[in-house]
Design a protein around this motif. Structure first.
Motif, PDB file in Angstrom:
ATOM      1  N   VAL A 418      26.365  23.990  98.708  1.00 56.00           N
ATOM      2  CA  VAL A 418      25.218  23.211  98.654  1.00 56.00           C
ATOM      3  C   VAL A 418      24.985  21.673  97.630  1.00 56.00           C
ATOM      4  O   VAL A 418      25.073  22.761  96.793  1.00 56.00           O
ATOM      5  CB  VAL A 418      24.005  24.343  98.739  1.00 56.00           C
ATOM      6  N   PRO A 419      25.291  20.728  97.952  1.00 57.17           N
ATOM      7  CA  PRO A 419      25.194  19.658  97.311  1.00 57.17           C
ATOM      8  C   PRO A 419      23.368  19.758  96.115  1.00 57.17           C
ATOM      9  O   PRO A 419      23.335  20.280  96.375  1.00 57.17           O
ATOM     10  CB  PRO A 419      25.011  18.698  98.874  1.00 57.17           C
ATOM     11  N   SER A 420      23.951  19.269  95.044  1.00 57.19           N
ATOM     12  CA  SER A 420      22.775  19.293  94.223  1.00 57.19           C
ATOM     13  C   SER A 420      22.031  18.533  94.360  1.00 57.19           C
ATOM     14  O   SER A 420      20.821  19.333  94.050  1.00 57.19           O
ATOM     15  CB  SER A 420      23.812  19.201  92.416  1.00 57.19           C
ATOM     16  N   LYS A 421      21.785  17.608  95.203  1.00 56.02           N
ATOM     17  CA  LYS A 421      20.901  16.905  95.824  1.00 56.02           C
ATOM     18  C   LYS A 421      19.923  17.700  96.418  1.00 56.02           C
ATOM     19  O   LYS A 421      18.332  16.828  96.565  1.00 56.02           O
ATOM     20  CB  LYS A 421      21.163  15.055  96.179  1.00 56.02           C
ATOM     21  N   LEU A 422      20.429  18.529  96.923  1.00 60.74           N
ATOM     22  CA  LEU A 422      19.559  19.869  97.765  1.00 60.74           C
ATOM     23  C   LEU A 422      18.635  20.623  97.212  1.00 60.74           C
ATOM     24  O   LEU A 422      17.849  21.027  97.701  1.00 60.74           O
ATOM     25  CB  LEU A 422      20.402  20.242  99.317  1.00 60.74           C
ATOM     26  N   LEU A 423      18.925  20.655  95.277  1.00 60.42           N
ATOM     27  CA  LEU A 423      18.453  22.202  95.004  1.00 60.42           C
ATOM     28  C   LEU A 423      18.509  21.307  93.393  1.00 60.42           C
ATOM     29  O   LEU A 423      19.188  19.862  92.980  1.00 60.42           O
ATOM     30  CB  LEU A 423      19.054  23.174  95.255  1.00 60.42           C
ATOM     31  N   GLU A 424      17.696  21.831  92.985  1.00 61.63           N
ATOM     32  CA  GLU A 424      17.418  21.043  91.898  1.00 61.63           C
ATOM     33  C   GLU A 424      18.726  21.629  91.031  1.00 61.63           C
ATOM     34  O   GLU A 424      19.710  22.629  90.864  1.00 61.63           O
ATOM     35  CB  GLU A 424      16.599  22.288  90.909  1.00 61.63           C
ATOM     36  N   GLU A 425      19.331  20.854  89.886  1.00 57.24           N
ATOM     37  CA  GLU A 425      19.948  20.710  89.410  1.00 57.24           C
ATOM     38  C   GLU A 425      19.599  22.099  87.508  1.00 57.24           C
ATOM     39  O   GLU A 425      18.844  21.968  87.337  1.00 57.24           O
ATOM     40  CB  GLU A 425      21.322  19.793  88.679  1.00 57.24           C
ATOM     41  N   ASN A 426      20.982  22.432  87.648  1.00 54.97           N
ATOM     42  CA  ASN A 426      21.552  23.067  85.550  1.00 54.97           C
ATOM     43  C   ASN A 426      20.552  24.638  85.782  1.00 54.97           C
ATOM     44  O   ASN A 426      19.548  24.698  85.434  1.00 54.97           O
ATOM     45  CB  ASN A 426      20.595  22.186  85.310  1.00 54.97           C
ATOM     46  N   LYS A 427      20.570  24.877  87.551  1.00 61.21           N
ATOM     47  CA  LYS A 427      19.308  26.228  87.327  1.00 61.21           C
ATOM     48  C   LYS A 427      20.627  27.114  87.992  1.00 61.21           C
ATOM     49  O   LYS A 427      21.890  26.786  88.380  1.00 61.21           O
ATOM     50  CB  LYS A 427      18.831  26.122  88.487  1.00 61.21           C
ATOM     51  N   SER A 441      26.689  23.363  89.286  1.00 62.19           N
ATOM     52  CA  SER A 441      27.371  22.587  88.837  1.00 62.19           C
ATOM     53  C   SER A 441      27.619  20.768  89.052  1.00 62.19           C
ATOM     54  O   SER A 441      26.900  21.219  90.124  1.00 62.19           O
ATOM     55  CB  SER A 441      28.784  22.624  89.016  1.00 62.19           C
ATOM     56  N   ASP A 442      27.428  20.001  88.794  1.00 58.54           N
ATOM     57  CA  ASP A 442      28.154  19.147  89.204  1.00 58.54           C
ATOM     58  C   ASP A 442      28.025  18.627  91.059  1.00 58.54           C
ATOM     59  O   ASP A 442      27.677  17.709  91.068  1.00 58.54           O
ATOM     60  CB  ASP A 442      29.453  17.547  88.710  1.00 58.54           C
TER      61      ASP A 442
END
Length: 499
Positions: A418-427, A441-442
């Motif tokens: 699932v791309p980071s842009k679709l979920l909050e990062e660093n979680k 991850s990135d």
């Protein structure tokens, strides 16, 4: 002294177990938060043999002995699976062999095979004690084929002209018929304190009657729920009746879409969420629709799966995961929790068996627990995140809480990112059905699912060293050690003085 010591010892543990779970704060309960267990009284559980008149469990068209006391005896069984409401077939007095409740003789009496009015009232009270709501089927279109009204000359206008092969339908445009049905419906609410009605074949009724029925019945009790059913599987047609004030309808278009997907492994899930989103857009309030896999008038889902040489357990788990984690009220037909078989007609109405494997029951129980704990699963928005072949991932979001659901309908283990842009990062995504944990991850979040498995995740802060917790723990233990040392010195000094 001793109590103070134990208090200090337990403080760090209380701090540890009080870590946030990520669940949103519980709000006032609404109908969209419910999950409903639908049962046929006669085929569920026999609690009183004294009302077993002409019972024949070998005859699929006869009464089998189920009754109100039998349901009372199994309320804890239903509640323990996480259900917050029960729906019963019509409980009114019926003609001979009217075990299904559809051949009504008297709207003001209970079916004698089911039990007395007092026993039904007790059933409602016992359900309410367990914080469970009670919905019953209320027939607005038909009575029994041999009802006395059919031969009464002054009631000829109570029925529409009968067409060949069809039952005589009530004429709700007749004011006497309209008054009778509305008065009876309000009477049951006042007498028994039930919480809702199911109105079958709503599309056969007069629209003016429906509007008046809704107004009068909803005025009889606050938050009274009306669930409808129509013969059409067109969402626009269903929406038309929902606009009349009926809260929700059995979502047959949804069943039509998902049953052929889940009854066999390796079926593509590509249309799973897109079809759901299209259907939701048609309904005035999609969150109050009834999501079903089975009802009493269709071939059981288990039958379809077995006919395709599939093991029904995994088929049911994936289907129920979808039902419980998408907008709508999941309505589970009795026996689904044991993958009960059943074909058309009476073959669908088999006797419930409580001596069975508990694996599927445990799975439903877990889904019910999650649905009750995380408001995003009952109130959240729906968004497709990723899909590849037989694997779909979608999320529900509500007031800062995000749950992510992944369903693998494949015969092979698969992973998907699932791309980071679709979920909050660093979680991280924490598995709620298992102990799976996926850190972002990135690139995003890479989920791995075994064959024919599903997972529900909660999006949470990354686990690791909790600095505030560590500082608090050190401070508590420091204070505790200081206290012990001082107490020991004081005790030593007293002993020295005593000597």
């Amino acid at each position: 002294m001793k109590n103070r010591v134990w208090t200090l010892i337990f403080i760090p543990f209380l701090l540890f177990y009080a870590l946030p779970t990520g669940a949103a704060e519980t709000e006032d309960r609404k109908w969209q938060d419910e999950s409903m267990y639908y049962l046929m009284v006669d085929r569920f559980n026999n609690g009183d043999i004294k009302n077993d008149y002409e019972v024949n469990v070998q005859d699929p068209k006869a009464f089998h002995g189920g009754d109100f006391l039998g349901i009372i005896n199994k309320l804890d069984y239903i509640k323990d699976m996480g259900f917050t409401a029960i729906r019963l077939n019509s409980i009114f007095d019926n003609e001979e062999n009217g075990y299904h409740g559809k051949w009504i003789q008297d709207f003001y009496k209970t079916e004698e095979h089911y039990g007395t009015m007092d026993e039904f009232k007790q059933l409602v009270k016992e359900a309410h004690k367990r914080e469970m709501k009670v919905v019953i089927d209320f027939e607005i279109n038909e009575v029994g084929p041999n009802h006395p009204w059919l031969s009464e000359s002054d009631k000829k206008n109570w029925f529409h002209e009968q067409k060949k092969g069809e039952p005589p339908y009530l004429n709700q445009d007749n004011q006497d018929v309209k008054n009778y049905l509305i008065d009876a419906a309000k009477w049951w609410i006042k007498e028994s304190n039930i919480d809702g009605y199911y109105l079958g074949n709503t599309d056969l009724a007069s629209e003016s009657f429906i509007r008046e029925f809704v107004k009068e019945v909803k005025g009889a009790k606050d938050h009274f729920y009306l669930l409808g059913g129509v013969q059409s599987d067109d969402p626009v047609t269903i929406a038309h009746f929902q606009e009349m004030g009926i809260d929700g309808f059995i979502d047959y278009p949804l069943s039509k879409n998902i049953r052929p997907i889940f009854d066999q492994v390796d079926n593509s899930l590509s249309d799973l969420i897109t079809n759901k989103e299209k259907i939701m857009a048609d309904y005035p309030d999609p969150y109050l629709m009834g999501s079903v896999m089975d009802t009493d008038d269709m071939i059981r889902f288990t039958h379809n799966a077995v006919a395709k040489n599939q093991h029904p357990g995994p088929r049911w788990k994936l289907a129920l995961t979808y039902l419980y984690t998408t907008p709508g009220i999941p309505i589970v037909y009795y026996g689904s929790e044991i993958a009960l078989e059943g074909g058309e007609g009476e073959a669908n109405h088999r006797q419930m068996d409580f001596r069975t494997d508990k694996e599927l029951i445990d799975y439903i129980t877990k889904l019910g627990e999650l649905r009750g704990k995380y408001p995003s699963l009952t109130r959240g928005t729906l968004e497709l995140l990723a899909e590849e072949n037989e694997l779909s991932v979608y999320k529900r979001t509500y007031e800062g809480e995000t749950t992510v659901i992944a369903i693998n309908n494949s015969s092979e283990s698969q992973n998907i990112t699932v791309p980071s842009k679709l979920l909050e990062e660093n979680k991280e995504l924490r598995g709620l059905l298992s102990d799976d944990q996926v850190k972002g991850s990135d690139k995003g979040y890479t989920l791995f699912l075994d064959r024919e498995e599903a997972e529900v995740y909660i999006l949470a802060e990354k686990s690791g060293l909790n600095i505030p917790y560590v500082i608090a723990t050190i401070a508590v233990y420091g204070a505790f050690l200081t206290f012990i040392i001082l107490a020991w010195r004081k005790s030593k000094k007293k002993r020295a003085q005593g000597e």
